[in-house]
Design a protein around this motif. Sequence first.
Motif, short mmCIF file in Angstrom:
data_model
loop_
_atom_site.label_atom_id
_atom_site.label_comp_id
_atom_site.label_asym_id
_atom_site.label_seq_id
_atom_site.Cartn_x
_atom_site.Cartn_y
_atom_site.Cartn_z
N ARG A 255 -65.78 -25.41 10.27
CA ARG A 255 -65.97 -24.37 9.25
C ARG A 255 -67.45 -24.00 9.18
NH1 ARG A 255 -62.04 -28.01 6.92
NH2 ARG A 255 -63.82 -29.33 6.60
N TRP B 232 -70.23 -22.23 6.52
CA TRP B 232 -70.43 -22.02 5.09
C TRP B 232 -71.68 -21.20 4.84
CZ3 TRP B 232 -66.84 -24.33 1.84
CH2 TRP B 232 -66.04 -25.30 2.41
N LYS C 157 -70.02 -21.20 -0.04
CA LYS C 157 -68.85 -20.37 0.16
C LYS C 157 -68.45 -20.41 1.62
CE LYS C 157 -70.01 -17.33 -3.60
NZ LYS C 157 -70.50 -16.03 -4.01
N PHE D 207 -56.49 -27.97 3.06
CA PHE D 207 -56.81 -27.02 2.00
C PHE D 207 -55.92 -27.27 0.79
CE2 PHE D 207 -57.78 -24.27 5.80
CZ PHE D 207 -59.13 -24.47 5.72
N ALA E 153 -56.29 -23.02 -3.11
CA ALA E 153 -57.12 -22.25 -2.20
C ALA E 153 -56.33 -21.68 -1.03
CB ALA E 153 -58.26 -23.10 -1.66
N LYS F 225 -55.89 -17.89 -0.86
CA LYS F 225 -57.11 -17.09 -1.00
C LYS F 225 -57.66 -16.68 0.35
CE LYS F 225 -58.94 -18.95 -5.30
NZ LYS F 225 -60.11 -19.56 -5.91
N PRO G 196 -60.35 -16.65 3.08
CA PRO G 196 -61.33 -17.70 3.38
C PRO G 196 -62.72 -17.42 2.84
CG PRO G 196 -60.03 -17.22 5.31
CD PRO G 196 -59.65 -16.20 4.26
N GLU H 298 -63.42 -16.27 0.03
CA GLU H 298 -63.43 -16.54 -1.40
C GLU H 298 -63.37 -18.03 -1.71
OE1 GLU H 298 -60.19 -14.36 -3.02
OE2 GLU H 298 -61.05 -12.43 -2.52
N ARG H 299 -63.15 -18.86 -0.70
CA ARG H 299 -63.08 -20.30 -0.92
C ARG H 299 -64.48 -20.86 -1.11
NH1 ARG H 299 -59.12 -21.37 4.07
NH2 ARG H 299 -57.30 -20.33 3.23
N ARG H 300 -64.58 -21.80 -2.06
CA ARG H 300 -65.85 -22.46 -2.33
C ARG H 300 -65.68 -23.94 -2.09
NH1 ARG H 300 -66.81 -21.76 -8.11
NH2 ARG H 300 -64.62 -22.25 -8.09
N ASP I 140 -63.46 -25.87 -4.44
CA ASP I 140 -62.03 -25.71 -4.27
C ASP I 140 -61.43 -26.81 -3.41
OD1 ASP I 140 -62.06 -23.35 -5.75
OD2 ASP I 140 -62.29 -22.10 -3.97
N TYR I 141 -62.19 -27.34 -2.49
CA TYR I 141 -61.71 -28.38 -1.59
C TYR I 141 -61.77 -29.76 -2.24
CZ TYR I 141 -62.03 -24.89 2.04
OH TYR I 141 -61.85 -23.76 2.76
#
Length: 67
Positions: free
Chosen positions: A2, A4, A37, A48, A52, A55, A57, A59-61, A64-65
């Motif tokens: 990922r 960020w 983010k 996930f 989340a 949503k 991707p 918008e994921r923070r 959220d995880y």
Amino acid sequence: MRFWLDPKGDMVDDQRLLAYIAAHGSLSEALKSGDFKLLADTGHHDCFPAKAAGKNPKERRLVDYLS
């Protein structure tokens, strides 16, 4: 992997994110400077959370995880 967007607007990968948290001593201390983010997820992950999953991707923070 990922990618960020950090609180300063720089793109970081998972490894740099973990280093950032470690440098602050805890997740709560790291989040005091701002949240991260999700920009892109190049792998397939089943980790996930349900809230989340639907949503976009971008918008994921990070929180959220972890909540």
